[in-house]
Scaffold this motif. Structure first.
Motif, PDB file in Angstrom:
ATOM      1  N   CYS A  89     -74.181   6.934 -28.767  1.00 37.15           N
ATOM      2  CA  CYS A  89     -74.119   5.479 -28.576  1.00 37.15           C
ATOM      3  C   CYS A  89     -75.395   4.844 -29.148  1.00 37.15           C
ATOM      4  N   GLY A  90     -75.259   3.607 -29.590  1.00 35.80           N
ATOM      5  CA  GLY A  90     -76.423   2.791 -29.970  1.00 35.80           C
ATOM      6  C   GLY A  90     -77.280   3.439 -31.030  1.00 35.80           C
ATOM      7  N   THR A  91     -78.574   3.457 -30.748  1.00 32.79           N
ATOM      8  CA  THR A  91     -79.530   4.018 -31.705  1.00 32.79           C
ATOM      9  C   THR A  91     -79.218   5.479 -32.020  1.00 32.79           C
ATOM     10  N   ALA A  92     -78.826   6.231 -31.002  1.00 33.56           N
ATOM     11  CA  ALA A  92     -78.516   7.650 -31.231  1.00 33.56           C
ATOM     12  C   ALA A  92     -77.337   7.779 -32.201  1.00 33.56           C
ATOM     13  N   TRP A  93     -76.434   6.796 -32.163  1.00 39.17           N
ATOM     14  CA  TRP A  93     -75.304   6.793 -33.100  1.00 39.17           C
ATOM     15  C   TRP A  93     -75.814   6.580 -34.532  1.00 39.17           C
ATOM     16  N   VAL A 140     -75.547  13.415 -29.280  1.00 37.71           N
ATOM     17  CA  VAL A 140     -76.962  13.052 -29.449  1.00 37.71           C
ATOM     18  C   VAL A 140     -77.310  11.970 -28.436  1.00 37.71           C
ATOM     19  N   SER A 141     -78.357  12.209 -27.664  1.00 41.09           N
ATOM     20  CA  SER A 141     -78.723  11.233 -26.632  1.00 41.09           C
ATOM     21  C   SER A 141     -80.185  11.419 -26.239  1.00 41.09           C
ATOM     22  N   GLN A 142     -80.920  10.337 -26.210  1.00 38.39           N
ATOM     23  CA  GLN A 142     -82.307  10.421 -25.738  1.00 38.39           C
ATOM     24  C   GLN A 142     -82.328  10.861 -24.295  1.00 38.39           C
ATOM     25  N   SER A 143     -81.600  10.125 -23.455  1.00 36.02           N
ATOM     26  CA  SER A 143     -81.661  10.358 -22.011  1.00 36.02           C
ATOM     27  C   SER A 143     -80.842  11.564 -21.582  1.00 36.02           C
ATOM     28  N   GLY A 144     -79.777  11.830 -22.320  1.00 31.48           N
ATOM     29  CA  GLY A 144     -78.855  12.891 -21.910  1.00 31.48           C
ATOM     30  C   GLY A 144     -77.998  12.482 -20.727  1.00 31.48           C
ATOM     31  N   GLU A 145     -78.049  11.203 -20.372  1.00 29.78           N
ATOM     32  CA  GLU A 145     -77.298  10.732 -19.203  1.00 29.78           C
ATOM     33  C   GLU A 145     -76.316   9.625 -19.556  1.00 29.78           C
ATOM     34  N   THR A 146     -76.257   9.213 -20.822  1.00 30.40           N
ATOM     35  CA  THR A 146     -75.347   8.134 -21.208  1.00 30.40           C
ATOM     36  C   THR A 146     -73.916   8.574 -20.899  1.00 30.40           C
ATOM     37  N   LEU A 147     -73.264   7.805 -20.050  1.00 24.77           N
ATOM     38  CA  LEU A 147     -71.984   8.268 -19.508  1.00 24.77           C
ATOM     39  C   LEU A 147     -70.938   8.493 -20.598  1.00 24.77           C
ATOM     40  N   ASP A 148     -70.898   7.602 -21.588  1.00 23.61           N
ATOM     41  CA  ASP A 148     -69.897   7.766 -22.647  1.00 23.61           C
ATOM     42  C   ASP A 148     -70.178   9.007 -23.485  1.00 23.61           C
ATOM     43  N   THR A 149     -71.447   9.277 -23.750  1.00 18.70           N
ATOM     44  CA  THR A 149     -71.782  10.460 -24.551  1.00 18.70           C
ATOM     45  C   THR A 149     -71.425  11.720 -23.774  1.00 18.70           C
ATOM     46  N   LEU A 150     -71.703  11.678 -22.490  1.00 17.17           N
ATOM     47  CA  LEU A 150     -71.339  12.802 -21.620  1.00 17.17           C
ATOM     48  C   LEU A 150     -69.818  12.985 -21.612  1.00 17.17           C
ATOM     49  N   SER A 204     -89.831   2.268 -23.106  1.00 17.14           N
ATOM     50  CA  SER A 204     -89.269   1.002 -23.582  1.00 17.14           C
ATOM     51  C   SER A 204     -87.755   1.144 -23.747  1.00 17.14           C
ATOM     52  N   VAL A 205     -87.052   0.098 -23.346  1.00 20.12           N
ATOM     53  CA  VAL A 205     -85.583   0.136 -23.503  1.00 20.12           C
ATOM     54  C   VAL A 205     -85.217   0.329 -24.984  1.00 20.12           C
ATOM     55  N   ALA A 206     -85.974  -0.318 -25.859  1.00 19.37           N
ATOM     56  CA  ALA A 206     -85.696  -0.175 -27.295  1.00 19.37           C
ATOM     57  C   ALA A 206     -86.180   1.192 -27.766  1.00 19.37           C
ATOM     58  N   SER A 207     -85.268   1.948 -28.280  1.00 21.55           N
ATOM     59  CA  SER A 207     -85.577   3.324 -28.662  1.00 21.55           C
ATOM     60  C   SER A 207     -86.254   3.360 -30.026  1.00 21.55           C
ATOM     61  N   THR A 208     -87.373   4.058 -30.114  1.00 15.16           N
ATOM     62  CA  THR A 208     -88.092   4.161 -31.401  1.00 15.16           C
ATOM     63  C   THR A 208     -88.365   5.629 -31.718  1.00 15.16           C
ATOM     64  N   THR A 239     -87.296  11.286 -33.809  1.00 14.64           N
ATOM     65  CA  THR A 239     -87.255  12.725 -33.492  1.00 14.64           C
ATOM     66  C   THR A 239     -85.815  13.253 -33.590  1.00 14.64           C
ATOM     67  N   GLN A 240     -84.842  12.398 -33.306  1.00 12.85           N
ATOM     68  CA  GLN A 240     -83.434  12.815 -33.487  1.00 12.85           C
ATOM     69  C   GLN A 240     -83.159  13.095 -34.968  1.00 12.85           C
ATOM     70  N   LEU A 241     -83.703  12.230 -35.845  1.00  7.75           N
ATOM     71  CA  LEU A 241     -83.509  12.458 -37.291  1.00  7.75           C
ATOM     72  C   LEU A 241     -84.078  13.816 -37.691  1.00  7.75           C
ATOM     73  N   SER A 250     -80.882   3.542 -19.742  1.00  8.63           N
ATOM     74  CA  SER A 250     -79.939   4.641 -19.720  1.00  8.63           C
ATOM     75  C   SER A 250     -78.627   4.090 -19.158  1.00  8.63           C
ATOM     76  N   VAL A 251     -77.588   4.097 -19.988  1.00  6.77           N
ATOM     77  CA  VAL A 251     -76.341   3.434 -19.595  1.00  6.77           C
ATOM     78  C   VAL A 251     -75.432   4.459 -18.916  1.00  6.77           C
ATOM     79  N   THR A 252     -75.512   4.504 -17.594  1.00  7.37           N
ATOM     80  CA  THR A 252     -74.785   5.541 -16.850  1.00  7.37           C
ATOM     81  C   THR A 252     -73.476   5.016 -16.256  1.00  7.37           C
TER      82      THR A 252
HETATM   83  C1  AGP Z   1     -81.673   1.647 -28.315  1.00  4.67           C
HETATM   84  O1  AGP Z   1     -82.729   0.832 -28.653  1.00  4.67           O
HETATM   85  C2  AGP Z   1     -80.823   1.214 -27.246  1.00  4.67           C
HETATM   86  N1  AGP Z   1     -81.527   0.746 -26.135  1.00  4.67           N
HETATM   87  C3  AGP Z   1     -79.537   1.975 -26.992  1.00  4.67           C
HETATM   88  O2  AGP Z   1     -78.721   1.692 -28.095  1.00  4.67           O
HETATM   89  C4  AGP Z   1     -79.573   3.513 -26.773  1.00  4.67           C
HETATM   90  O3  AGP Z   1     -79.930   4.160 -27.955  1.00  4.67           O
HETATM   91  C5  AGP Z   1     -78.197   3.971 -26.286  1.00  4.67           C
HETATM   92  O4  AGP Z   1     -77.923   3.353 -25.055  1.00  4.67           O
HETATM   93  C6  AGP Z   1     -78.053   5.461 -26.174  1.00  4.67           C
HETATM   94  O5  AGP Z   1     -78.940   5.998 -25.232  1.00  4.67           O
HETATM   95  P1  AGP Z   1     -79.181   7.550 -25.144  1.00  4.67           P
HETATM   96  O6  AGP Z   1     -79.825   7.974 -26.424  1.00  4.67           O
HETATM   97  O7  AGP Z   1     -80.072   7.747 -23.958  1.00  4.67           O
HETATM   98  O8  AGP Z   1     -77.848   8.200 -24.989  1.00  4.67           O
END
Ligand code: AGP
Length: 611
Positions: A302-306, A348-358, A398-402, A407-409, A607-609
């Motif tokens: 989702c999002g940036t990870a996408w 791919v997920s920063q948090s590993g908790e994004t519900l849709d990615t899970l 920060s909510v905005a992922s940088t 590091t994912q790349l 983290s969108v759970t």
């Molecule tokens: C990025 O700046 C966003 N806040 C958001 O798109 C985020 O990358 C997305 O919610 C996915 O999160 P995750 O990597 O923890 O799964």
């Protein structure tokens, strides 16, 4: 989403709870509350808005005694508006309870409890859990048995923390599909939804698993699953509390942009053998036997990870020669994905908790081979996937992922080279060249960061624009998308990312003298010339153009733009990562000039759970 903290020990729980909730502010919230057991009764304090409002409400109570057990919560509204009544903890009789997740069957449960005489005060799904638990305790059940019986009736995702006034020395915990960890201390124990909340106190953590129930007192941690006591492994987290602080920067986002030189080094460390052009990643060994017969890769996120997945597709197809598809996790999980045993599914997920990615990952389990690319040790997707490739970005607040993005790349590029080596789809020399370029990234990022003040002054000329267009081609197309997302999420300015070659099929109609166009221009041929043609087209229509490029001065002769931000060139394969950095900075400076809440942008959660 919601943040959770619990404490049982000998210190005043309130200080620990508030400190913990402050460290979880990055998750996003719209109200907060705490409950402690004080002089024979619960003291519950709740407030809407930021934690400062909760602190004011607590100060007005003029507490004198300290309470050694308590629970705290920051709520990101799902069911019911962000009001004080809907804020957690919810109290029913002898129970005070907080919750992260969604109780899907709360309406029939509420009707059943109302019939029994329970009086509801809030619009939330959570309040049913408090009433249900109270009813079971009042029926004479022991606390853990009551918690077990309550969870058996609840459908959905949850991390519950509950206090029982008749057993005031303990915090009861339950977990299903929502993360929760226990922090072990000396004569005190902590509970939290995320590591930063307890990092000030301990690095010893236990990650609870789905179906776990726990009971925590100052001196004991008891965990059970399906009614049987279980031993969960204690891990020692290497993150230090300082890493989770702002380190002198005005915002976490800026600090995290500057962290990139170091954390890219951390992600590469020990994983590259330049001399033989190979990557050393024992975590990917189970993939070795299957790599030769892999027919397809599906990346979900989702999002940036996408966006990282879109960029990863270039490396995976080019280096490893495997067809790749990239899907939004929220779409993939409700589609017939046609996954078979020759398909590698990468979540791919920063948090590993994004519900849709899970959820998307779960769709692939038992059908294809699954790999999680994740930043948080022990996160849900890591525990579900066959293999895990950690990104080592460190805590991203920060909510905005940088730094999570870059590091994912790098992680996806390492994976592509691993597969290329196993499949013999790239010569050792070609692999060596890319790996050599990757090893130069930390130094190249440090050089790239020097454009910060230049980007800050560019931002001054553009921050009042209401719309932005970000264009790029090839490997720079995902970078353009990511640049647009970053700008819109923190500055609230409408921004669109587009493949520059597609512009003539629609978006060019938007262009006038008011429209800034950010052109991501890589020097690699033949797309350099093609992108320059697109640049001329927007310029001819009056657009105000900002060029972000790794091209030479010679290349750039004849290009008239309002601003040209030049970054160092290392290699075509690593340039997109570097070109992303000025875009992160542009979003940051535009947001600061607009006075937005950079680290906690409105309506967003880290983290969108929930779906
Ligand atoms: C990025 O700046 C966003 N806040 C958001 O798109 C985020 O990358 C997305 O919610 C996915 O999160 P995750 O990597 O923890 O799964």
């Amino acid at each position: 989403m919601c943040g959770i903290v619990g404490y049982a020990g000998s210190q005043d729980a309130l200080g620990i709870l508030i400190g913990g909730l402050e460290s979880l502010e990055y998750r996003g919230y719209d109200s907060a509350g705490v409950a402690v057991y004080d002089h024979g009764k619960f003291e519950v304090t709740r407030a809407t808005g930021k934690l400062i409002e909760l602190k004011k409400a607590l100060a007005s109570k003029h507490r004198t005694a300290s309470a050694p057990v308590g629970i705290g919560h920051t709520r990101w509204a799902t069911h019911g508006r962000p009001t004080e009544t809907n804020a957690h903890p919810h109290t029913a009789g002898r129970v005070s309870l907080i919750h992260n997740g969604i109780i899907e069957n709360y309406l029939p449960l509420r009707a059943m409890l109302e019939e029994k005489g329970c009086h509801f005060l809030s619009e939330t799904d959570t309040e049913v859990a408090a009433h249900l638990l109270n009813t079971l305790l009042e029926d004479g059940m022991e606390p853990l048995a009551a918690m077990r019986a309550m969870c058996a009736q609840v459908k959905g995702s949850y991390a519950f923390l509950a206090l029982d006034s008749k057993n005031p020395d303990r915090v009861l915990v339950a977990k299903n599909s929502t993360p929760i960890i226990i922090g072990r201390g000396e004569g005190e124990n902590f509970i939290a939804s995320d590591i930063p909340a307890i990092l000030q106190h301990t690095r010893r953590i236990i990650v609870l698993e789905d179906g776990d129930l726990a009971q925590i007192t100052a001196g004991t941690v008891y965990i059970e699953n399906k009614g049987t006591e279980v031993a969960r492994k204690e891990e020692v987290i290497s993150w230090d509390p300082i890493t989770a602080q702002k380190g002198g920067f005005k915002h976490f986002m800026l600090k995290e942009i500057y962290d990139q030189s170091r954390v890219i080094g951390d992600t590469l460390r020990g994983r590259i053998s330049e001399s033989d052009g190979s990557v050393k990643m024992p975590e990917l060994e189970p993939l070795r036997a299957k790599a030769a017969t892999l027919k397809r890769i599906v990346l979900v996120a989702c999002g940036t990870a996408w966006h990282a997945c879109l960029e990863g597709k270039f490396f995976l197809e080019e280096f490893a020669g495997i067809p790749c598809e990239v899907d939004y996790a929220s779409e993939f999980r409700y589609r017939t994905g046609l996954i078979d045993s020759d398909t590698l599914v990468i979540a791919v997920s920063q948090s590993g908790e994004t519900l849709d990615t899970l959820g998307a990952l779960e769709c692939a389990i038992g059908k294809g081979i699954t790999l999680a690319v994740c930043n948080v040790v022990g996160a849900s997707i890591c525990r579900k996937a066959d293999m895990v490739l950690y990104t080592h970005a460190g805590p991203e607040i920060s909510v905005a992922s940088t730094k999570a993005f870059t590091t994912q790349l790098v992680a996806l590029q390492l994976l592509a080279i691993f597969l290329a080596e196993v499949r013999n789809s790239m010569s050792a020399n070609a692999r060596r060249n890319v790996l050599h370029a990757m090893l130069q990234l930390p130094a190249a990022i440090a050089q790239t960061l020097k454009v910060d003040s230049e980007v800050a002054s560019v931002a001054k000329g553009f921050f009042q624009a209401r719309d932005f267009l970000f264009l790029g081609r090839g490997r720079c197309y995902p970078i353009a998308l990511e640049g647009a997302l970053k700008l819109k999420e923190i500055s609230y300015i409408h921004a669109e990312g587009y493949p520059a070659g597609e512009m003539k099929h629609g978006p060019i109609a938007l262009i006038d003298e008011q429209m800034p166009v950010v052109m991501v221009l890589q020097r690699e041929r033949p797309l350099f010339e093609k992108t320059v043609s697109n640049l001329k087209e927007v310029e001819a229509r009056g657009a105000r153009v900002i060029v972000v490029t790794d091209a030479t001065d010679e290349d750039l002769k004849g290009i008239a733009a309002q601003a040209i931000v030049k970054i160092p060139f290392v290699a075509h394969e690593t340039s997109p990562l570097l070109l992303n950095i000025p875009l992160q900075m542009l979003a940051y400076h535009v947001a600061v000039l607009n006075g937005t809440d950079v680290d906690l942008p409105r309506n967003l959660a880290k983290s969108v759970t929930v779906e």
